[in-house]
Design a protein around this motif. Structure first.
Motif, PDB file in Angstrom:
ATOM      1  N   GLY A 131      22.142  -4.143 -14.823  1.00 24.50           N
ATOM      2  CA  GLY A 131      22.892  -4.541 -13.637  1.00 24.50           C
ATOM      3  C   GLY A 131      24.388  -4.343 -13.710  1.00 24.50           C
ATOM      4  O   GLY A 131      25.097  -4.668 -12.756  1.00 24.50           O
ATOM      5  N   ALA A 132      24.904  -3.827 -14.821  1.00 23.91           N
ATOM      6  CA  ALA A 132      26.353  -3.657 -14.946  1.00 23.91           C
ATOM      7  C   ALA A 132      26.684  -2.285 -15.513  1.00 23.91           C
ATOM      8  O   ALA A 132      26.001  -1.804 -16.422  1.00 23.91           O
ATOM      9  N   PRO A 133      27.740  -1.643 -14.993  1.00 21.27           N
ATOM     10  CA  PRO A 133      28.163  -0.362 -15.565  1.00 21.27           C
ATOM     11  C   PRO A 133      28.820  -0.590 -16.925  1.00 21.27           C
ATOM     12  O   PRO A 133      29.622  -1.510 -17.092  1.00 21.27           O
ATOM     13  N   VAL A 134      28.505   0.219 -17.904  1.00 16.84           N
ATOM     14  CA  VAL A 134      29.075   0.069 -19.243  1.00 16.84           C
ATOM     15  C   VAL A 134      29.920   1.287 -19.608  1.00 16.84           C
ATOM     16  O   VAL A 134      29.717   2.388 -19.093  1.00 16.84           O
ATOM     17  N   PHE A 159      29.598   0.987  -7.063  1.00 11.05           N
ATOM     18  CA  PHE A 159      28.492   0.095  -7.417  1.00 11.05           C
ATOM     19  C   PHE A 159      28.085  -0.688  -6.170  1.00 11.05           C
ATOM     20  O   PHE A 159      28.932  -1.307  -5.520  1.00 11.05           O
ATOM     21  N   VAL A 160      26.808  -0.654  -5.816  1.00 11.44           N
ATOM     22  CA  VAL A 160      26.291  -1.358  -4.639  1.00 11.44           C
ATOM     23  C   VAL A 160      25.263  -2.374  -5.109  1.00 11.44           C
ATOM     24  O   VAL A 160      24.159  -2.024  -5.517  1.00 11.44           O
ATOM     25  N   GLY A 161      25.632  -3.648  -5.091  1.00 10.81           N
ATOM     26  CA  GLY A 161      24.745  -4.701  -5.573  1.00 10.81           C
ATOM     27  C   GLY A 161      24.328  -5.648  -4.461  1.00 10.81           C
ATOM     28  O   GLY A 161      24.896  -5.625  -3.364  1.00 10.81           O
ATOM     29  N   PHE A 170      23.360   9.705  -5.680  1.00 13.65           N
ATOM     30  CA  PHE A 170      22.830   8.386  -5.322  1.00 13.65           C
ATOM     31  C   PHE A 170      21.678   8.031  -6.248  1.00 13.65           C
ATOM     32  O   PHE A 170      20.863   8.889  -6.597  1.00 13.65           O
ATOM     33  N   ASP A 171      21.624   6.763  -6.658  1.00 16.36           N
ATOM     34  CA  ASP A 171      20.492   6.302  -7.472  1.00 16.36           C
ATOM     35  C   ASP A 171      20.213   4.847  -7.162  1.00 16.36           C
ATOM     36  O   ASP A 171      21.082   3.989  -7.340  1.00 16.36           O
ATOM     37  N   GLY A 224      17.496  -4.084  -6.927  1.00  9.72           N
ATOM     38  CA  GLY A 224      18.466  -4.701  -6.020  1.00  9.72           C
ATOM     39  C   GLY A 224      19.879  -4.157  -6.135  1.00  9.72           C
ATOM     40  O   GLY A 224      20.812  -4.757  -5.607  1.00  9.72           O
ATOM     41  N   TYR A 225      20.062  -3.040  -6.834  1.00  6.10           N
ATOM     42  CA  TYR A 225      21.401  -2.448  -6.863  1.00  6.10           C
ATOM     43  C   TYR A 225      21.291  -0.929  -6.975  1.00  6.10           C
ATOM     44  O   TYR A 225      20.261  -0.387  -7.386  1.00  6.10           O
ATOM     45  N   ALA A 226      22.365  -0.273  -6.569  1.00  3.41           N
ATOM     46  CA  ALA A 226      22.376   1.193  -6.552  1.00  3.41           C
ATOM     47  C   ALA A 226      23.747   1.680  -6.969  1.00  3.41           C
ATOM     48  O   ALA A 226      24.700   0.895  -7.125  1.00  3.41           O
ATOM     49  N   PHE A 227      23.835   2.980  -7.116  1.00  7.70           N
ATOM     50  CA  PHE A 227      25.042   3.623  -7.602  1.00  7.70           C
ATOM     51  C   PHE A 227      25.232   4.882  -6.764  1.00  7.70           C
ATOM     52  O   PHE A 227      24.267   5.631  -6.572  1.00  7.70           O
TER      53      PHE A 227
END
Length: 372
Positions: free
Chosen positions: A109-112, A159-161, A185-186, A198-201
């Motif tokens: 759920g978080a970009p690293v 980031f789309v959460g 898009f992912d 529940g989240y996308a990029f």
């Protein structure tokens, strides 16, 4: 021969034979470790050595980054939980360089951040193997965009959460493309079930709309969720659009209001519930299969209340598209039964598919209008 070449007493030779000898492989591993390790920062508190190792081994395989043969690319992980970073050791120098392309990947759920460690020696590493990622890596397989201006630190990745789980990939893309075409898009999905997390990029083709999209989408209600939309490297404070972008933002917000009406499930309860992803068109072609599915639906869905009717539109024999094919309509005696059915069926699995259950307008159902 050796006593003649080295005329030392036996007692003098014993200390040399007692010295530990490091295997050549171990010496090679030690010498290349600085070039085989990557730094991963910004880990969530739930991360552990096993989850990090499994994740990076899997994404390396997905992008085609494994070059040392079959098996996992990751051989060791050290985590500093206080500072939320890890050192991930790869099997080879080349695989570590390929892993650098994963900067900005979403982990739990978080970009690293993916970086070289501080002990990395570029000049020495250059003699050990490739120091840059392979340009042919399939980054799109893990939601990353090739050439995205620096990965996580680039200005173009969003980031789309907070996405409702019943949103399909097509619906989310339509919402995001209110601002223009996407370059990447992912929708992140659970590896085991294939369901949305529940989240996308995403990345826009026109980078100028990035701030507009973030400002317009961030904080809006979608069903029972609130969207979090921001640049991946900005934390919780997205930039505001420039004054000259205000008119574009206003127009986009109007479009989003229309999208919300189409995307979120009907909040007004009715006596009719519509199920999607419960059946496929192919399952409905055979008469016996169709009757069996109809009976199964009646038995299962009558548990929530008294059913008046069950309608499952079938595809016509001529192969032409028909309204409502792939949906199941459940008409109950009262709203209470329909409400229980929607709550009980939404998100459930039918033949491995996650069902979406929404209320359906009674007047449209009575008219045989199954298009909505």
């Amino acid at each position: 021969m050796f006593p003649n070449m080295f005329p030392l007493a036996t007692s003098q030779l014993q200390p040399f034979s007692a010295l530990p000898v490091m295997p050549v492989q171990a010496m090679t591993q030690q010498a290349t470790r600085h070039a085989r390790r990557v730094y991963v920062g910004g880990l969530p508190p739930t991360a552990n050595e096993q989850s990090v190792a499994t994740f990076f081994s899997q994404v390396m395989a997905k992008i085609g980054g494994n070059t040392a043969g079959p098996g996992d690319a990751v051989v060791n992980v050290y985590i500093n939980h206080d500072k939320k970073f890890a050192f991930v050791e790869m099997r080879s120098v080349e695989e570590a360089s390929n892993a650098m392309a994963l900067d900005g990947i979403i982990f739990e759920g978080a970009p690293v951040k993916v970086r070289r460690p501080t002990d990395y020696n570029p000049s020495l590493a250059a003699t050990l193997g490739p120091s840059q990622p392979n340009p042919n890596l399939n980054l799109a397989a893990v939601g990353l965009t090739p050439g995205s201006a620096g990965g996580l630190d680039g200005p173009d990745r969003i980031f789309v959460g907070g996405l409702p789980y019943y949103f399909t990939e097509t619906q989310i893309r339509e919402l995001l493309e209110t601002f223009g075409p996407l370059r990447g898009f992912d929708l992140v999905k659970d590896r085991e079930t294939g369901n949305s997390k529940g989240y996308a990029f995403c990345v826009y083709q026109d980078l100028a709309v990035t701030d507009i999209a973030c400002a317009a989408l961030n904080g809006i209600k979608m069903g029972d969720k609130t969207l979090t939309v921001r640049r991946a490297n900005q934390g919780a404070n997205p930039q505001q659009p420039k004054p000259e972008q205000e008119s574009i933002l206003m127009h986009a917000q109007q479009q989003i209001a229309l999208q919300k009406l189409m995307l979120q499930p009907a909040l007004v309860a009715t006596k009719v519930v519509c199920l999607t992803h419960a059946v496929s068109a192919d399952e409905l072609k055979d008469d016996e299969d169709y009757e069996e599915i109809l009976d199964d639906m009646r038995q299962e869905c009558s548990k929530f209340g008294s059913l008046v009717n069950v309608v499952i539109p079938r595809p016509p024999h001529d192969g032409e598209p028909a309204a409502g094919v792939g949906k199941v309509f459940l008409e109950y005696v009262d709203v209470d039964g329909a409400t229980k059915a929607r709550a009980g069926l939404n998100g459930r699995k039918f033949d491995g598919n996650q069902v979406v259950a929404v209320f359906y307008p009674e007047n449209k159902f009575a008219q045989g209008d199954y298009e909505g």
